[in-house]
Design a protein around this motif. Sequence first.
Motif, mmCIF file in Angstrom:
data_model
loop_
_atom_site.group_PDB
_atom_site.id
_atom_site.type_symbol
_atom_site.label_atom_id
_atom_site.label_comp_id
_atom_site.label_asym_id
_atom_site.label_seq_id
_atom_site.Cartn_x
_atom_site.Cartn_y
_atom_site.Cartn_z
ATOM 1 N N THR A 162 0.693 -1.141 0.288
ATOM 2 C CA THR A 162 -0.103 0.131 0.052
ATOM 3 C C THR A 162 0.626 1.448 0.028
ATOM 4 O OG1 THR A 162 -0.061 -0.486 2.170
ATOM 5 C CG2 THR A 162 -2.194 -1.023 1.152
ATOM 6 N N ARG A 163 1.916 1.124 0.019
ATOM 7 C CA ARG A 163 3.093 2.610 -0.140
ATOM 8 C C ARG A 163 2.777 2.823 -1.397
ATOM 9 N NH1 ARG A 163 8.764 0.020 0.927
ATOM 10 N NH2 ARG A 163 8.079 -1.735 -0.351
ATOM 11 N N ARG A 164 3.320 4.749 -1.702
ATOM 12 C CA ARG A 164 3.446 5.336 -2.129
ATOM 13 C C ARG A 164 4.147 4.934 -3.263
ATOM 14 N NH1 ARG A 164 0.046 9.746 -1.376
ATOM 15 N NH2 ARG A 164 -0.259 9.592 -3.955
ATOM 16 N N THR A 165 4.370 4.798 -4.950
ATOM 17 C CA THR A 165 5.367 4.355 -5.450
ATOM 18 C C THR A 165 5.882 5.549 -6.211
ATOM 19 O OG1 THR A 165 4.279 1.997 -5.920
ATOM 20 C CG2 THR A 165 5.572 2.472 -7.794
ATOM 21 N N LEU A 166 7.413 5.799 -5.891
ATOM 22 C CA LEU A 166 8.210 6.314 -6.606
ATOM 23 C C LEU A 166 8.742 5.893 -7.849
ATOM 24 C CD1 LEU A 166 10.236 9.344 -7.172
ATOM 25 C CD2 LEU A 166 11.633 8.223 -5.499
ATOM 26 N N LEU A 167 8.944 6.371 -9.233
ATOM 27 C CA LEU A 167 9.175 5.978 -10.151
ATOM 28 C C LEU A 167 10.911 7.123 -10.294
ATOM 29 C CD1 LEU A 167 10.385 4.698 -12.427
ATOM 30 C CD2 LEU A 167 8.441 5.783 -13.880
ATOM 31 N N MET A 168 11.739 6.665 -9.869
ATOM 32 C CA MET A 168 13.499 7.125 -10.516
ATOM 33 C C MET A 168 13.656 7.267 -12.183
ATOM 34 S SD MET A 168 16.474 7.430 -9.205
ATOM 35 C CE MET A 168 18.257 8.840 -9.729
ATOM 36 N N CYS A 169 13.995 7.968 -13.348
ATOM 37 C CA CYS A 169 14.291 7.798 -14.666
ATOM 38 C C CYS A 169 15.663 9.109 -14.769
ATOM 39 C CB CYS A 169 12.952 8.654 -15.409
ATOM 40 S SG CYS A 169 11.750 6.792 -15.444
ATOM 41 N N SER A 170 16.079 8.352 -15.847
ATOM 42 C CA SER A 170 17.477 9.945 -16.203
ATOM 43 C C SER A 170 17.846 9.324 -16.945
ATOM 44 C CB SER A 170 18.306 9.198 -14.657
ATOM 45 O OG SER A 170 19.320 9.897 -15.082
ATOM 46 N N THR A 171 18.239 10.850 -17.414
ATOM 47 C CA THR A 171 19.516 9.959 -18.846
ATOM 48 C C THR A 171 20.310 10.036 -18.791
ATOM 49 O OG1 THR A 171 19.611 11.889 -21.474
ATOM 50 C CG2 THR A 171 19.274 12.971 -19.265
ATOM 51 N N PHE A 172 20.344 9.638 -20.377
ATOM 52 C CA PHE A 172 22.528 9.218 -19.742
ATOM 53 C C PHE A 172 23.185 9.736 -19.586
ATOM 54 C CE2 PHE A 172 21.284 9.459 -24.310
ATOM 55 C CZ PHE A 172 22.940 10.162 -25.617
ATOM 56 N N SER A 173 23.578 11.975 -20.549
ATOM 57 C CA SER A 173 24.710 12.403 -20.424
ATOM 58 C C SER A 173 24.946 13.066 -19.328
ATOM 59 C CB SER A 173 23.064 13.627 -21.140
ATOM 60 O OG SER A 173 24.678 14.656 -20.938
ATOM 61 N N GLN A 200 14.752 3.327 -13.377
ATOM 62 C CA GLN A 200 14.353 3.023 -14.997
ATOM 63 C C GLN A 200 15.844 4.422 -15.845
ATOM 64 O OE1 GLN A 200 13.120 4.319 -18.216
ATOM 65 N NE2 GLN A 200 14.271 2.782 -18.938
ATOM 66 N N PHE A 201 16.551 3.646 -16.503
ATOM 67 C CA PHE A 201 17.594 4.467 -16.389
ATOM 68 C C PHE A 201 17.653 4.808 -18.407
ATOM 69 C CE2 PHE A 201 20.375 4.314 -12.685
ATOM 70 C CZ PHE A 201 19.881 5.309 -12.591
ATOM 71 N N HIS A 202 18.035 5.679 -19.074
ATOM 72 C CA HIS A 202 18.165 4.907 -20.640
ATOM 73 C C HIS A 202 19.153 4.372 -21.208
ATOM 74 C CE1 HIS A 202 19.598 6.588 -24.704
ATOM 75 N NE2 HIS A 202 18.187 7.476 -24.411
ATOM 76 N N PRO A 203 18.595 3.815 -22.201
ATOM 77 C CA PRO A 203 19.586 2.540 -22.129
ATOM 78 C C PRO A 203 20.789 3.004 -22.635
ATOM 79 C CG PRO A 203 17.987 2.739 -24.291
ATOM 80 C CD PRO A 203 17.667 3.101 -22.962
ATOM 81 N N LYS A 204 20.999 4.317 -22.450
ATOM 82 C CA LYS A 204 22.325 4.414 -23.328
ATOM 83 C C LYS A 204 23.305 4.482 -22.021
ATOM 84 C CE LYS A 204 22.713 5.843 -28.001
ATOM 85 N NZ LYS A 204 22.641 6.777 -28.921
ATOM 86 N N ASN A 220 12.429 -2.546 -0.604
ATOM 87 C CA ASN A 220 12.327 -1.958 -1.379
ATOM 88 C C ASN A 220 12.659 -1.242 -3.133
ATOM 89 O OD1 ASN A 220 10.810 -1.805 1.110
ATOM 90 N ND2 ASN A 220 12.551 -1.497 2.051
ATOM 91 N N LEU A 221 12.940 -1.239 -3.314
ATOM 92 C CA LEU A 221 13.813 -0.884 -5.058
ATOM 93 C C LEU A 221 14.549 -1.787 -5.535
ATOM 94 C CD1 LEU A 221 16.801 1.967 -5.370
ATOM 95 C CD2 LEU A 221 16.642 -0.564 -6.402
ATOM 96 N N THR A 222 13.463 -1.708 -7.265
ATOM 97 C CA THR A 222 13.040 -2.460 -7.852
ATOM 98 C C THR A 222 14.180 -2.020 -9.412
ATOM 99 O OG1 THR A 222 11.312 -3.190 -7.271
ATOM 100 C CG2 THR A 222 12.087 -3.858 -9.664
ATOM 101 N N PHE A 223 14.829 -2.163 -9.444
ATOM 102 C CA PHE A 223 15.812 -1.713 -10.671
ATOM 103 C C PHE A 223 15.159 -2.585 -12.732
ATOM 104 C CE2 PHE A 223 18.996 -0.291 -14.163
ATOM 105 C CZ PHE A 223 19.208 0.555 -13.715
ATOM 106 N N VAL A 224 15.363 -1.820 -13.192
ATOM 107 C CA VAL A 224 13.607 -2.424 -14.034
ATOM 108 C C VAL A 224 15.060 -1.782 -15.711
ATOM 109 C CG1 VAL A 224 11.759 -2.280 -15.569
ATOM 110 C CG2 VAL A 224 11.764 -1.926 -13.388
ATOM 111 N N GLU A 225 14.948 -2.749 -16.261
ATOM 112 C CA GLU A 225 15.556 -2.655 -17.698
ATOM 113 C C GLU A 225 14.511 -3.363 -18.524
ATOM 114 O OE1 GLU A 225 20.578 -3.133 -17.622
ATOM 115 O OE2 GLU A 225 19.495 -4.626 -16.550
ATOM 116 N N THR A 226 14.216 -2.436 -19.892
ATOM 117 C CA THR A 226 12.762 -2.688 -20.213
ATOM 118 C C THR A 226 12.576 -2.356 -22.083
ATOM 119 O OG1 THR A 226 9.932 -3.288 -20.238
ATOM 120 C CG2 THR A 226 11.555 -0.908 -19.005
#
Length: 356
Positions: A162-173, A200-204, A220-226
């Motif tokens: 029931t916790r809130r979900t934070l999605l962290m994304c980042s560009t590669f530069s 989840q990060f940029h593929p580069k 608590n933390l899942t790293f996703v490649e998709t």
Amino acid sequence: MIKKRYLMYISQNYSYAILRPLQAVIRAQGGEVYWFLDGNEVNAQFLKVDEQRLFSIDAINSWKPDAVFVPANLVPNFISGLKVAVFHGFAAGKLNNRGRLDHFEIRGCFDLYCTQGPNTTQPFEALAIKHKYFSVKETGWPMLDPLFTLAVDNPYIVPSDTRRTLLMCSTFSRKLSCAPHLFSLISHLAAKGNWRILVQFHPKMSSEIVNQYKGIISDNLTFVETDNVIPLLQAADVMLCDTSSILEIFLLLRKPVVTFRNRTNAAYLLNVETEEQVESTIEHALTYPPKLMTSIEAFCQQLHPYNDGKSSERVLAATNALIDNPDRERVRKPYNLIRMLKLRRKLGYWKLKCWR
């Protein structure tokens, strides 16, 4: 009736998700689809069992596609078919090495630009008047057709948590990425366990940074490649990002984004400059403040006003209108000698045929 033929020309794994909704519409209308994978940054293992692939430029030209759909900046002029730009993201304000907005850089490759909303259509229409060899049609973005329909089997939604979900994304530069600066903070937040964190990060993204974050995977933390970020976006309540255009897709779900050192100064973002500001700003974002949400709505109407899931249908209709009008008046595209020589060398193709 002769079936039309369409080539999906891709060079990155994220392009699968961009073009598959379009492929579904083409098939529903009786068209044929093949894929061509350009370079070693796109993984053939992401192809589905019912997806057909062409392996060479000769094979493409023997098949003679009517149109080539490209979610990238370049496509060879020595393959047949109408060249259609469908974009690999939104205009996130990034400048190229010439100091110009990269999203609106014209590289002489396309016959048709299928734009995403008013804030991209208007600049491209002005460019079409200037250059005269391509058309512009506002269609919406095929990748977003599934965005507003929640799949019942979304693997990133955990009803028992029931916790809130934070999605962290980042560009590669390195100059723009938040990932190197926020590792310690994300590690701390994951240890606290107040939120469920998806990364989840940029593929580069550099393997060094990727491995850092993989090293703190936990309950608590899942790293996703998709190859498909849409389920991730649907699962999250708030995003932490930098300048990556993925944040704009997330905003279309009318959810807030906290950015780290974003230079747009946009009212629809909650921007911070220091690591110390991040956690409290995420907490504020999770309240969905009304003023922020009003700004997000106004931005979405300019960025991508379509939420009917029919952008792929509009792209195909615009493409077919040009295919079915071969005698239309137009200026020939530039020969693009330097760019095409680079592509010939990359693809190992030296036959003199130039379809343009």
